[in-house]
Write a protein that holds these residues in place. Structure first.
Motif, PDB file in Angstrom:
ATOM      1  N   PRO A 215     -14.194  -8.495  12.609  1.00  0.00           N
ATOM      2  CA  PRO A 215     -13.409  -8.993  11.470  1.00  0.00           C
ATOM      3  C   PRO A 215     -12.373  -7.949  11.029  1.00  0.00           C
ATOM      4  N   PHE A 216     -11.328  -8.430  10.382  1.00  0.00           N
ATOM      5  CA  PHE A 216     -10.246  -7.562   9.931  1.00  0.00           C
ATOM      6  C   PHE A 216     -10.765  -6.468   9.006  1.00  0.00           C
ATOM      7  N   THR A 217     -11.700  -6.819   8.120  1.00  0.00           N
ATOM      8  CA  THR A 217     -12.236  -5.817   7.197  1.00  0.00           C
ATOM      9  C   THR A 217     -13.008  -4.731   7.945  1.00  0.00           C
ATOM     10  N   ALA A 218     -13.673  -5.093   9.028  1.00  0.00           N
ATOM     11  CA  ALA A 218     -14.378  -4.084   9.834  1.00  0.00           C
ATOM     12  C   ALA A 218     -13.377  -3.158  10.523  1.00  0.00           C
ATOM     13  N   LEU A 219     -12.282  -3.729  11.012  1.00  0.00           N
ATOM     14  CA  LEU A 219     -11.250  -2.910  11.653  1.00  0.00           C
ATOM     15  C   LEU A 219     -10.617  -1.931  10.670  1.00  0.00           C
TER      16      LEU A 219
ATOM     17  N   ALA B 255     -15.432  -0.467  -8.295  1.00  0.00           N
ATOM     18  CA  ALA B 255     -15.415  -0.985  -9.663  1.00  0.00           C
ATOM     19  C   ALA B 255     -15.761  -2.474  -9.710  1.00  0.00           C
ATOM     20  N   GLY B 256     -15.935  -3.097  -8.541  1.00  0.00           N
ATOM     21  CA  GLY B 256     -16.341  -4.500  -8.498  1.00  0.00           C
ATOM     22  C   GLY B 256     -15.198  -5.491  -8.378  1.00  0.00           C
ATOM     23  N   TYR B 257     -14.002  -5.016  -8.078  1.00  0.00           N
ATOM     24  CA  TYR B 257     -12.847  -5.899  -7.956  1.00  0.00           C
ATOM     25  C   TYR B 257     -12.503  -6.128  -6.485  1.00  0.00           C
ATOM     26  N   GLY B 258     -12.073  -7.346  -6.158  1.00  0.00           N
ATOM     27  CA  GLY B 258     -11.568  -7.643  -4.821  1.00  0.00           C
ATOM     28  C   GLY B 258     -12.621  -7.696  -3.735  1.00  0.00           C
ATOM     29  N   LEU B 259     -13.826  -8.119  -4.078  1.00  0.00           N
ATOM     30  CA  LEU B 259     -14.903  -8.131  -3.100  1.00  0.00           C
ATOM     31  C   LEU B 259     -15.013  -9.432  -2.317  1.00  0.00           C
ATOM     32  N   SER B 260     -14.288 -10.453  -2.720  1.00  0.00           N
ATOM     33  CA  SER B 260     -14.348 -11.708  -1.963  1.00  0.00           C
ATOM     34  C   SER B 260     -13.644 -11.524  -0.616  1.00  0.00           C
ATOM     35  N   LEU B 261     -13.969 -12.382   0.327  1.00  0.00           N
ATOM     36  CA  LEU B 261     -13.397 -12.253   1.670  1.00  0.00           C
ATOM     37  C   LEU B 261     -11.877 -12.388   1.645  1.00  0.00           C
ATOM     38  N   GLU B 262     -11.372 -13.347   0.864  1.00  0.00           N
ATOM     39  CA  GLU B 262      -9.914 -13.545   0.784  1.00  0.00           C
ATOM     40  C   GLU B 262      -9.228 -12.334   0.156  1.00  0.00           C
TER      41      GLU B 262
ATOM     42  N   ALA C  17     -10.372  -9.268   0.088  1.00  0.00           N
ATOM     43  CA  ALA C  17     -10.489  -8.135   1.015  1.00  0.00           C
ATOM     44  C   ALA C  17      -9.446  -8.238   2.121  1.00  0.00           C
ATOM     45  N   GLN C  18      -9.193  -9.443   2.607  1.00  0.00           N
ATOM     46  CA  GLN C  18      -8.151  -9.646   3.626  1.00  0.00           C
ATOM     47  C   GLN C  18      -6.783  -9.263   3.072  1.00  0.00           C
ATOM     48  N   ARG C  19      -6.472  -9.785   1.878  1.00  0.00           N
ATOM     49  CA  ARG C  19      -5.167  -9.504   1.261  1.00  0.00           C
ATOM     50  C   ARG C  19      -4.992  -8.023   0.965  1.00  0.00           C
ATOM     51  N   SER C  20      -6.047  -7.388   0.453  1.00  0.00           N
ATOM     52  CA  SER C  20      -5.918  -5.969   0.114  1.00  0.00           C
ATOM     53  C   SER C  20      -5.779  -5.113   1.379  1.00  0.00           C
ATOM     54  N   GLY C  21      -6.419  -5.520   2.462  1.00  0.00           N
ATOM     55  CA  GLY C  21      -6.256  -4.807   3.731  1.00  0.00           C
ATOM     56  C   GLY C  21      -4.832  -4.900   4.241  1.00  0.00           C
ATOM     57  N   GLN C  22      -4.259  -6.088   4.149  1.00  0.00           N
ATOM     58  CA  GLN C  22      -2.867  -6.260   4.570  1.00  0.00           C
ATOM     59  C   GLN C  22      -1.927  -5.488   3.649  1.00  0.00           C
ATOM     60  N   THR C  23      -2.247  -5.462   2.367  1.00  0.00           N
ATOM     61  CA  THR C  23      -1.434  -4.713   1.409  1.00  0.00           C
ATOM     62  C   THR C  23      -1.493  -3.217   1.701  1.00  0.00           C
ATOM     63  N   VAL C  24      -2.671  -2.728   2.059  1.00  0.00           N
ATOM     64  CA  VAL C  24      -2.836  -1.308   2.389  1.00  0.00           C
ATOM     65  C   VAL C  24      -1.944  -0.937   3.572  1.00  0.00           C
ATOM     66  N   ILE C  25      -1.946  -1.758   4.607  1.00  0.00           N
ATOM     67  CA  ILE C  25      -1.125  -1.468   5.791  1.00  0.00           C
ATOM     68  C   ILE C  25       0.357  -1.511   5.435  1.00  0.00           C
ATOM     69  N   GLY C  26       0.758  -2.529   4.679  1.00  0.00           N
ATOM     70  CA  GLY C  26       2.157  -2.633   4.261  1.00  0.00           C
ATOM     71  C   GLY C  26       2.587  -1.470   3.385  1.00  0.00           C
ATOM     72  N   ALA C  27       1.731  -1.082   2.459  1.00  0.00           N
ATOM     73  CA  ALA C  27       2.055   0.042   1.576  1.00  0.00           C
ATOM     74  C   ALA C  27       2.142   1.341   2.361  1.00  0.00           C
ATOM     75  N   ALA C  28       1.257   1.517   3.341  1.00  0.00           N
ATOM     76  CA  ALA C  28       1.298   2.737   4.157  1.00  0.00           C
ATOM     77  C   ALA C  28       2.587   2.816   4.958  1.00  0.00           C
ATOM     78  N   VAL C  29       3.017   1.692   5.511  1.00  0.00           N
ATOM     79  CA  VAL C  29       4.281   1.664   6.256  1.00  0.00           C
ATOM     80  C   VAL C  29       5.445   1.984   5.322  1.00  0.00           C
ATOM     81  N   ALA C  30       5.467   1.341   4.157  1.00  0.00           N
ATOM     82  CA  ALA C  30       6.563   1.555   3.209  1.00  0.00           C
ATOM     83  C   ALA C  30       6.593   2.998   2.709  1.00  0.00           C
ATOM     84  N   LEU C  31       5.439   3.553   2.368  1.00  0.00           N
ATOM     85  CA  LEU C  31       5.397   4.932   1.879  1.00  0.00           C
ATOM     86  C   LEU C  31       5.783   5.933   2.968  1.00  0.00           C
TER      87      LEU C  31
END
Length: 126
Positions: free
Chosen positions: A18-22, A93-100, A102-116
């Motif tokens: 799964p994407f979250t595992a990657l 802190a208990g935020y963003g634990l749902s599968l959807e 987690a998927q969105r935040s993972g994609q956001t992390v990659i996008g933010a890393a590229v932009a930064l």
């Protein structure tokens, strides 16, 4: 007891992670890569303190194209690890634990890393 007709359990060649595992595995790998990059940073600082000749040699080595490409990749790894660490703080802190989420935040992390990464290198080159 014969085990000839038992099915084999899936292994990494057949199982799609799964994407979250990657992103989790990538976070661990990025931490290891940051250690290697820190050694390069220590080399540069020591060369700076060692005098003008050592500093010139370090700048010649670190300014070469292959090393610059590696430094660009290391910068991405740094920002990826940073952004993913912030993501983990939100999870703690208990935020963003749902599968959807987690998927969105993972994609956001990659996008933010590229932009930064691009922003940091644009600022550094100006």
């Amino acid at each position: 007891m014969s085990t000839d007709n038992r099915p084999l359990s899936p292994h990494l060649q057949v199982y799609r992670l799964p994407f979250t595992a990657l992103t989790s595995i990538s976070h661990r790998i990025s931490g290891v890569l940051l250690s290697g990059g820190a050694l390069v940073l220590v080399y540069w600082v020591v060369a700076t303190a060692a005098g003008p000749q050592a500093y010139a040699t370090a700048n010649a080595i670190l300014g070469s194209l292959p090393v610059q490409v590696l430094l660009f990749a290391w910068t991405f790894v740094l920002f990826y690890h940073l952004c993913n660490g912030i993501r983990h703080l939100f999870w703690d802190a208990g935020y963003g634990l749902s599968l959807e989420a987690a998927q969105r935040s993972g994609q956001t992390v990659i996008g933010a890393a590229v932009a930064l990464t691009l922003l940091a290198w644009l600022i550094a080159l100006v």
